[in-house]
Write an enzyme that holds these catalytic residues in place. Structure first.
Site, short mmCIF file in Angstrom:
data_model
loop_
_atom_site.label_atom_id
_atom_site.label_comp_id
_atom_site.label_asym_id
_atom_site.label_seq_id
_atom_site.Cartn_x
_atom_site.Cartn_y
_atom_site.Cartn_z
N ASP A 89 -8.36 -5.38 -6.09
CA ASP A 89 -8.15 -4.15 -5.31
C ASP A 89 -8.69 -2.94 -6.06
OD1 ASP A 89 -7.35 -2.39 -3.35
OD2 ASP A 89 -5.23 -2.42 -3.91
N HIS A 130 -6.62 -6.02 -1.78
CA HIS A 130 -5.53 -5.13 -1.40
C HIS A 130 -4.42 -5.86 -0.65
CE1 HIS A 130 -3.81 -1.18 -0.76
NE2 HIS A 130 -3.76 -1.37 0.55
N SER A 173 0.83 -1.20 0.00
CA SER A 173 0.00 0.00 0.00
C SER A 173 0.87 1.26 0.00
CB SER A 173 -0.96 -0.03 1.20
OG SER A 173 -1.99 0.93 1.05
#
Length: 372
Positions: free
Chosen positions: A290, A349, A83
């Site tokens: 994601d 994610h 991330s």
């Protein structure tokens, strides 16, 4: 280990330490169980990188890790982040390399940074903004789009203005006020319709599940937060009494600080290109489901990276092709001259959590230096 319920940790056969020695770092300072004795803090990645380079250097020379021979020839450091790690990790790896000059002057062996792995990473918001259209309005994630057609039309019309603003105010010349304004417009047009519908920003196929312990859409699966909050767990881990208490997976204080400093809007692809020029391999991988760090955006970002990299022509000549695990399609990949991009089917994610077997296979093939 995995912590899937209240009964505590259980062995995870797909843990990454099946294939490597793994060190997790709580950073920047004041995140997780990390702390500063005199109240120091950081609010930009460049300052955090200085801390990481110093820490890695101290760690590699520590007598507590002598049995690992970390500085012996052939030992390789692979740095990975997820991330916002797309912003962190390229700068951290660069700082470790730059710190080698100080190590050599002091009579120490340089640290070999072999590769950087960016999992669903934020490297450049402008690339992700264009991907928001693809992930909501096309079959890019592998599912039929559910965003209203009228919304998709509006997004497509707003996208050129969004990208022009980010390029002019955040990249060509960094104007903090102008950059925040440009991002706010992009967020309203490209991201807000999805969020306002209550959908999961980390997986387009699932509803968003929040809990009292965690506000992320993985909330109901975050049993590790309660486990790490136990006094017995913190005692066993040796957590300093000064920072014991309820564990937070994300620090709101540090998040605000990085937003206010405008670090959040900076790009990292120049660092990625520089690492590639120094022989550091780079893998950008994405869970295909994601939303927030979407795979079409990450692939576009890899195209931006090659603009300032000498390996451009070879990478441009590649095309996406499928890779498999146990004879089953696991995702798509492309690679040339040390730069690789890969997707993992069915993952969101947090790809190693969603698809642990496939993610471990991806890691192993990357560490071995072969094709996917």
């Amino acid at each position: 280990c995995l912590i899937l319920d209240e009964s505590g940790p259980k062995r995870n056969p797909y843990s990454w330490n099946e294939k490597a020695n793994v060190l997790y770092i709580h950073q920047p300072v004041n995140v997780g169980f990390s702390y500063a004795e005199h109240g120091e803090s950081v609010s930009i990645t460049e300052d955090a990188a200085v801390d990481i380079a110093a820490f890695i250097s101290i760690l590699f020379d520590s007598e507590h890790f002598e049995h690992l021979n970390l500085t012996s020839p052939g030992r390789r450091l692979h740095m990975t982040g997820e991330s916002y790690g797309g912003r962190y990790t390229p700068l951290f790896a660069s700082a470790v390399l730059d710190h080698n000059a100080i190590r050599v002057q002091g009579g120490h062996e340089p640290i070999t940074v072999a590769s950087v792995m960016l999992g669903n990473g934020l490297v450049d918001w402008s690339a992700l903004m264009s991907g928001f259209y693809d992930i909501q309005c096309t079959t890019a994630p592998g599912v039929i789009p559910t965003t209203p057609v009228s919304t998709c039309v509006r997004m497509k019309q707003a996208l050129p203005r969004c990208l022009k603003g980010l390029q002019g105010m955040c990249i060509d010349v960094f104007d903090k006020i102008g950059c925040i304004a440009a991002y706010s417009f992009c967020q309203a047009e490209m991201m807000a319709p999805y969020s306002s519908a209550g959908r999961n920003r980390y997986d387009v196929t699932k509803p968003c599940e929040r809990t009292e312990d965690d506000s992320s859409c993985y909330g109901k699966q975050m049993h590790f937060i309660r486990y790490l909050s136990l006094n017995s767990t913190q005692e066993e881990l040796g957590v300093d009494p000064a920072v014991r208490g309820p564990f937070q997976s994300c620090s709101r204080t540090e998040s605000v600080a990085f937003h206010e400093s405008a670090d959040y809007f900076r790009v990292s692809y120049d660092y990625v290109a520089s690492l590639l020029e120094r022989g550091v391999r780079v893998l950008a991988y994405n869970g295909a489901y994601d939303f927030v760090c979407n795979w079409p955006g990450t692939q576009r970002c890899s195209s931006i990276i090659i603009l300032s990299w000498s390996g451009t022509s070879a990478y441009r000549a590649t095309e996406l092709q499928e890779w498999e695990v146990d004879g089953q399609p696991a995702g798509q990949w492309r690679s040339a001259n040390g730069l690789a991009f890969a997707t993992i089917y069915g993952a969101g994610h947090m790809a190693p959590f969603d698809k642990p077997k496939e993610s471990l296979a991806l890691l192993q093939r990357w560490l071995e230096g072969g094709a996917f």
